[in-house]
Motif scaffolding. Structure first.
Motif, PDB file in Angstrom:
ATOM      1  N   TYR A  46     -30.165  30.830   7.112  1.00 21.69           N
ATOM      2  CA  TYR A  46     -30.142  32.265   7.383  1.00 21.69           C
ATOM      3  C   TYR A  46     -29.508  32.594   8.733  1.00 21.69           C
ATOM      4  CZ  TYR A  46     -33.614  32.753   3.595  1.00 21.69           C
ATOM      5  OH  TYR A  46     -34.273  32.726   2.397  1.00 21.69           O
ATOM      6  N   LEU A  47     -29.422  31.612   9.613  1.00 23.09           N
ATOM      7  CA  LEU A  47     -29.025  31.884  10.993  1.00 23.09           C
ATOM      8  C   LEU A  47     -27.628  32.490  11.073  1.00 23.09           C
ATOM      9  CD1 LEU A  47     -29.853  31.734  13.934  1.00 23.09           C
ATOM     10  CD2 LEU A  47     -28.933  29.404  14.020  1.00 23.09           C
ATOM     11  N   GLY A  52     -24.302  37.170  12.552  1.00 22.22           N
ATOM     12  CA  GLY A  52     -23.392  38.238  12.163  1.00 22.22           C
ATOM     13  C   GLY A  52     -23.968  39.615  12.452  1.00 22.22           C
ATOM     14  N   PHE A  53     -25.272  39.785  12.164  1.00 28.03           N
ATOM     15  CA  PHE A  53     -25.922  41.072  12.423  1.00 28.03           C
ATOM     16  C   PHE A  53     -25.986  41.383  13.922  1.00 28.03           C
ATOM     17  CE2 PHE A  53     -28.490  40.219   8.329  1.00 28.03           C
ATOM     18  CZ  PHE A  53     -27.520  40.807   7.545  1.00 28.03           C
ATOM     19  N   THR A  54     -26.439  40.417  14.697  1.00 27.68           N
ATOM     20  CA  THR A  54     -26.594  40.682  16.130  1.00 27.68           C
ATOM     21  C   THR A  54     -25.245  40.836  16.823  1.00 27.68           C
ATOM     22  OG1 THR A  54     -26.820  38.297  16.585  1.00 27.68           O
ATOM     23  CG2 THR A  54     -28.850  39.567  16.266  1.00 27.68           C
ATOM     24  N   ASP A  55     -24.228  40.102  16.374  1.00 32.87           N
ATOM     25  CA  ASP A  55     -22.887  40.277  16.945  1.00 32.87           C
ATOM     26  C   ASP A  55     -22.383  41.700  16.716  1.00 32.87           C
ATOM     27  OD1 ASP A  55     -22.855  37.674  17.820  1.00 32.87           O
ATOM     28  OD2 ASP A  55     -21.503  36.934  16.257  1.00 32.87           O
ATOM     29  N   ALA A  56     -22.850  42.326  15.617  1.00 24.39           N
ATOM     30  CA  ALA A  56     -22.444  43.697  15.303  1.00 24.39           C
ATOM     31  C   ALA A  56     -23.355  44.734  15.958  1.00 24.39           C
ATOM     32  CB  ALA A  56     -22.424  43.902  13.794  1.00 24.39           C
ATOM     33  N   GLY A  57     -24.341  44.287  16.738  1.00 19.12           N
ATOM     34  CA  GLY A  57     -25.210  45.207  17.455  1.00 19.12           C
ATOM     35  C   GLY A  57     -26.527  45.525  16.774  1.00 19.12           C
ATOM     36  N   PRO A 280     -18.902  39.152   6.992  1.00 22.61           N
ATOM     37  CA  PRO A 280     -18.266  40.372   7.527  1.00 22.61           C
ATOM     38  C   PRO A 280     -18.321  41.554   6.566  1.00 22.61           C
ATOM     39  CG  PRO A 280     -16.913  38.459   8.010  1.00 22.61           C
ATOM     40  CD  PRO A 280     -17.992  37.987   7.071  1.00 22.61           C
ATOM     41  N   GLU A 281     -18.240  41.305   5.264  1.00 23.03           N
ATOM     42  CA  GLU A 281     -18.355  42.394   4.292  1.00 23.03           C
ATOM     43  C   GLU A 281     -19.766  42.995   4.315  1.00 23.03           C
ATOM     44  OE1 GLU A 281     -16.240  43.904   2.305  1.00 23.03           O
ATOM     45  OE2 GLU A 281     -14.473  42.678   2.747  1.00 23.03           O
ATOM     46  N   ILE A 282     -20.776  42.138   4.400  1.00 25.12           N
ATOM     47  CA  ILE A 282     -22.161  42.613   4.474  1.00 25.12           C
ATOM     48  C   ILE A 282     -22.364  43.447   5.742  1.00 25.12           C
ATOM     49  CG2 ILE A 282     -24.552  41.841   4.862  1.00 25.12           C
ATOM     50  CD1 ILE A 282     -23.949  39.491   2.971  1.00 25.12           C
ATOM     51  N   VAL A 283     -21.885  42.918   6.862  1.00 24.96           N
ATOM     52  CA  VAL A 283     -22.046  43.625   8.139  1.00 24.96           C
ATOM     53  C   VAL A 283     -21.324  44.961   8.094  1.00 24.96           C
ATOM     54  CG1 VAL A 283     -21.485  43.564  10.595  1.00 24.96           C
ATOM     55  CG2 VAL A 283     -22.444  41.532   9.483  1.00 24.96           C
ATOM     56  N   SER A 284     -20.123  44.982   7.526  1.00 23.01           N
ATOM     57  CA  SER A 284     -19.362  46.227   7.435  1.00 23.01           C
ATOM     58  C   SER A 284     -20.092  47.271   6.606  1.00 23.01           C
ATOM     59  CB  SER A 284     -17.983  45.942   6.825  1.00 23.01           C
ATOM     60  OG  SER A 284     -17.258  47.134   6.626  1.00 23.01           O
ATOM     61  N   TRP A 285     -20.680  46.837   5.499  1.00 20.40           N
ATOM     62  CA  TRP A 285     -21.430  47.755   4.633  1.00 20.40           C
ATOM     63  C   TRP A 285     -22.622  48.356   5.376  1.00 20.40           C
ATOM     64  CZ3 TRP A 285     -20.613  50.069   0.123  1.00 20.40           C
ATOM     65  CH2 TRP A 285     -21.702  50.622  -0.565  1.00 20.40           C
ATOM     66  N   LEU A 286     -23.392  47.505   6.020  1.00 24.42           N
ATOM     67  CA  LEU A 286     -24.563  47.989   6.742  1.00 24.42           C
ATOM     68  C   LEU A 286     -24.155  48.851   7.935  1.00 24.42           C
ATOM     69  CD1 LEU A 286     -26.695  44.718   6.566  1.00 24.42           C
ATOM     70  CD2 LEU A 286     -27.107  46.838   5.302  1.00 24.42           C
ATOM     71  N   ASP A 287     -23.078  48.478   8.600  1.00 29.48           N
ATOM     72  CA  ASP A 287     -22.612  49.263   9.741  1.00 29.48           C
ATOM     73  C   ASP A 287     -22.212  50.676   9.310  1.00 29.48           C
ATOM     74  OD1 ASP A 287     -21.767  49.551  12.523  1.00 29.48           O
ATOM     75  OD2 ASP A 287     -19.732  49.563  11.720  1.00 29.48           O
ATOM     76  N   ALA A 288     -21.672  50.793   8.101  1.00 32.09           N
ATOM     77  CA  ALA A 288     -21.220  52.097   7.618  1.00 32.09           C
ATOM     78  C   ALA A 288     -22.381  53.024   7.286  1.00 32.09           C
ATOM     79  CB  ALA A 288     -20.335  51.911   6.377  1.00 32.09           C
ATOM     80  N   TYR A 289     -23.485  52.475   6.820  1.00 34.28           N
ATOM     81  CA  TYR A 289     -24.551  53.309   6.269  1.00 34.28           C
ATOM     82  C   TYR A 289     -25.859  53.310   7.051  1.00 34.28           C
ATOM     83  CZ  TYR A 289     -21.708  53.969   2.107  1.00 34.28           C
ATOM     84  OH  TYR A 289     -20.709  54.318   1.247  1.00 34.28           O
ATOM     85  N   VAL A 290     -26.125  52.280   7.815  1.00 35.54           N
ATOM     86  CA  VAL A 290     -27.403  52.224   8.538  1.00 35.54           C
ATOM     87  C   VAL A 290     -27.243  52.996   9.838  1.00 35.54           C
ATOM     88  CG1 VAL A 290     -29.188  50.746   9.528  1.00 35.54           C
ATOM     89  CG2 VAL A 290     -27.993  50.037   7.450  1.00 35.54           C
ATOM     90  N   ARG A 291     -27.374  54.306   9.695  1.00 32.46           N
ATOM     91  CA  ARG A 291     -27.218  55.232  10.809  1.00 32.46           C
ATOM     92  C   ARG A 291     -28.192  56.390  10.620  1.00 32.46           C
ATOM     93  NH1 ARG A 291     -22.680  54.274  13.741  1.00 32.46           N
ATOM     94  NH2 ARG A 291     -21.214  52.747  12.866  1.00 32.46           N
TER      95      ARG A 291
END
Length: 313
Positions: A46-47, A52-57, A280-291
């Motif tokens: 899982y690491l 990936g999540f923490t690198d994206a903030g 990166p696709e997962i991070v991009s998806w979450l970055d777009a909507y988790v706001r």
């Protein structure tokens, strides 16, 4: 990346978790992760997702469900109702933290019941802004059936019925192996070292009564009409969690959605083989909507990456 061990209550039991964040004070948008089938929060596999999540903030809260790992509760029992409650309580716990943006919480999970659980979380908890379901189970009865030859399935159902009779008469359930007598290991799983670092912590003798809730487990019902943004990740011809379970969940959802199908790989090898593409696709998806849902929400079907824009914030 900073790591903190935390705990919170789910029912009468303490759930223990890892809270990973970027360097700095925050507050951070947050992702809840529930492990997959017989998984634990600290599995090394899982690491790469957490990084990936923490690198994206994002901060990421990875939990041990009740009864697993460091959490309290009856040992080794996969109880879908309790696991959903644990995820909902994990979201509530995040709302108590000063380093979390309360209106920006998402969820991610991978593997069997893990992937199914976050679909149910999205359906039952409106605080969750978006989810990613990787290799989900959509229908527990169909999942358990398709692991077996038809004659094995017929005999298996007879065993379960006899166990139910004995339970009502004696209060005792037959003990079975969760990897070989509930889920059935594929040749790929037997030859894989996936999650081998945590396997030794898993209870390998559980009551047959654990099967009954799994037979009623239906994330597909939660997916029907789901408006929460949903990404589904699967493997073509997956022999562990059937590909059509993932596609059924995707097709049933009504809100913004994306489907990723990985080819020329297997259920367990896909994690490493496609990590540099899928994460990166997962991070991009979450970055777009988790706001936070402030301002005015405008739907724009022509926007490929994110059909919603927040205005006036």
């Amino acid at each position: 990346m900073k790591t903190e061990s935390i705990e919170f209550y789910s029912g009468p039991d303490r759930v223990r978790a890892i809270w990973r964040t970027p360097e700095g004070p925050g507050p951070f948008r947050a992702i809840v992760q529930g492990p997959g089938w017989l998984g634990l929060k600290d599995a090394k596999d899982y690491l790469r997702y957490h990084e990936g999540f923490t690198d994206a903030g994002f901060g990421v809260l990875s939990i041990d469900y009740r009864g697993f790992g460091d959490s309290e509760g009856e040992r080794g029992i996969v109880n879908p109702t309790h696991q959903l409650e644990d995820l909902i309580n994990a979201v509530t716990y995040l709302t108590t933290r000063e380093d979390v943006v309360v209106g920006a919480i998402g969820a991610f999970a991978t593997g069997g019941t893990g992937g199914g659980n976050v679909v149910m979380l999205a359906a039952y908890d409106e605080r969750v802004r978006a989810v990613v379901s990787q290799f989900p189970v959509a229908d527990g009865a169909d999942w358990l059936h398709r692991m077996r030859n038809e004659w094995d399935w017929v005999e298996y159902k007879k065993m379960l019925e006899e166990d139910r009779r004995q339970r009502v008469l004696t209060g005792q359930s037959r003990m079975i192996h969760p990897r070989n007598e509930i889920m059935v290991q594929t040749p790929e799983r037997l030859g894989s070292d996936f999650k081998s670092d945590v396997d030794k912590k898993i209870q390998m003798s559980v009551p047959a009564s654990m099967v009954d809730p799994l037979l009623r487990y239906r994330p597909i019902d939660a997916a029907r009409g789901l408006e929460t943004p949903l990404m589904v990740v699967t493997v073509q011809d997956d022999a562990t969690t059937p590909t059509d379970h993932a596609t059924a969940i995707f097709e049933a959802a009504a809100g913004p959605k994306r489907l990723l199908v990985q080819r020329d790989t297997g259920h367990y090898t896909a994690y490493a083989k496609y990590a540099d593409v899928v994460i990166p696709e997962i991070v991009s998806w979450l970055d777009a909507y988790v706001r936070p849902l402030g301002g005015v929400i405008v739907k724009d079907e022509s926007t490929a990456s994110s059909p919603f824009r927040n205005l006036g914030e």
